[in-house]
Design a protein around this motif. Structure first.
Motif, PDB file in Angstrom:
ATOM      1  N   ASN A 179       0.970  -1.211  -0.051  1.00  0.00           N
ATOM      2  CA  ASN A 179       0.046   0.191   0.208  1.00  0.00           C
ATOM      3  C   ASN A 179       0.793   1.175  -0.001  1.00  0.00           C
ATOM      4  O   ASN A 179       1.470   1.621   1.029  1.00  0.00           O
ATOM      5  N   PRO A 180       1.102   1.862  -1.114  1.00  0.00           N
ATOM      6  CA  PRO A 180       0.534   1.515  -2.344  1.00  0.00           C
ATOM      7  C   PRO A 180       1.178   0.249  -3.056  1.00  0.00           C
ATOM      8  O   PRO A 180       2.213  -0.198  -2.832  1.00  0.00           O
ATOM      9  N   MET A 182       3.101  -1.621  -5.533  1.00  0.00           N
ATOM     10  CA  MET A 182       3.954  -1.341  -6.262  1.00  0.00           C
ATOM     11  C   MET A 182       4.997  -2.769  -6.975  1.00  0.00           C
ATOM     12  O   MET A 182       4.760  -3.877  -6.325  1.00  0.00           O
ATOM     13  N   ARG A 212       4.050   2.732  -9.282  1.00  0.00           N
ATOM     14  CA  ARG A 212       2.981   2.128  -8.678  1.00  0.00           C
ATOM     15  C   ARG A 212       1.695   1.527  -9.839  1.00  0.00           C
ATOM     16  O   ARG A 212       1.942   2.288 -10.678  1.00  0.00           O
ATOM     17  N   ASP A 214      -2.158  -0.361 -10.264  1.00  0.00           N
ATOM     18  CA  ASP A 214      -3.583  -0.639  -9.541  1.00  0.00           C
ATOM     19  C   ASP A 214      -3.849  -2.037  -9.565  1.00  0.00           C
ATOM     20  O   ASP A 214      -3.525  -2.909 -10.594  1.00  0.00           O
TER      21      ASP A 214
END
Length: 289
Positions: A179-180, A182, A212, A214
């Protein structure tokens, strides 16, 4: 490469006075004699210095310098991203070994302005790791030990390359943070280990070294294997989050693999340990097809 390393050590050890090497910023670093008081500015560099046989010459390190065990006992001069300049100066080091991409540039400039000797380290290739060990050994007067460690590392890497160079490719997602979320691109050392094992990095073409991403991008790429570290050396909880996405091939085949982060995320000889584990995991993924 081994011949070059041998020549470097022979040259360095033949001089009983000034010792000079070229660092990873192509700067010549010269000392009037082998260093006796060394400060290291990243956990990985601390490990490199011990590997070079120069651990007894360390007078301080940054936070999270935890390998080998002796590194935990060194005085701390702050973290890799912000150090205590007064504490560094007070220790009167004859050599600082800095992480060129990770240490604060303004603080390194201040230390340089004070006339301290700084060696900048930033290995990007397997050969660079070996060369770093040898150059640290040359500066510390432990060249023979450093050469043996470097050659052992290179020999192990070459053995893995020969073993897996014709292996069927495996599509791999490398998670380096939660989180985030990566990962790494193909210029990152971790991705080069993945290629060594016959893996293909699903995000290799991204521009950033550690981009990063998603969740949807991972699901869409549908990796055959997911490889992750965690917050600690024995904490594979990051992988548990993926089990709910049973549409991903890696989840369907249980190709969710944990590798202790310090063996894969630090450019040290222990990378051979992480590489061997990764290669074995990807071979397991092939067997599960």
């Amino acid at each position: 490469m081994r011949l070059l390393l041998g020549l470097l050590v022979l040259w360095a050890s033949s001089s009983h006075a000034e010792v000079c090497v070229t660092d990873d910023l192509s700067r010549q670093v010269c000392l009037p004699k082998a260093a006796e008081r060394i400060i290291v500015l990243s956990p990985g560099i601390a490990e490199q210095t011990f590997a070079a046989g120069a651990g007894s010459k360390l007078v301080a390190a940054v936070s999270f310098s935890d390998y080998p065990e002796a590194a935990k006992k060194l005085p701390r001069i702050g973290g890799y991203n912000r150090f205590d300049l007064e504490a560094i100066v007070a220790l009167k080091p004859d050599l600082l070994i800095a992480w060129s991409e990770g240490n604060p540039a303004e603080q390194l400039a201040q230390l340089d302005a004070l006339g301290l000797n700084i060696y900048y380290s930033e290995p990007f290739e397997f050969d660079d790791i070996a060369s770093t060990i040898v150059r640290i050994g040359a500066l510390a007067g432990t060249g023979e030990h450093a050469l043996a460690v470097a050659n052992h590392f290179l020999s192990g890497i070459q053995d893995l390359r020969a073993r897996f160079e014709d292996a069927p490719p495996v599509q791999v997602f490398q998670q380096i943070w939660k989180n985030p979320l990566m990962t790494v691109n193909d210029q990152h050392l971790i991705a080069k280990v993945t290629r060594l094992c016959g893996g293909q990095n699903i995000f290799g073409d991204l521009n950033q070294l550690s981009p990063r991403i998603d969740l949807e991008a991972v699901i869409s790429a549908n990796p055959e294997a997911i490889v992750a570290g965690g917050m600690g050396e024995d904490s594979p909880e990051w992988l548990d989050d993926w089990r709910r996405f049973d549409g991903i091939t890696a989840v369907q085949r249980n190709n969710l693999f944990f590798i202790p982060p310090s063996t894969l995320q630090r450019p040290t000889p222990r990378l051979l340990e992480g590489a061997t584990l990764l290669c074995d995991y990807l071979e397991t993924a092939r067997e599960r097809r």
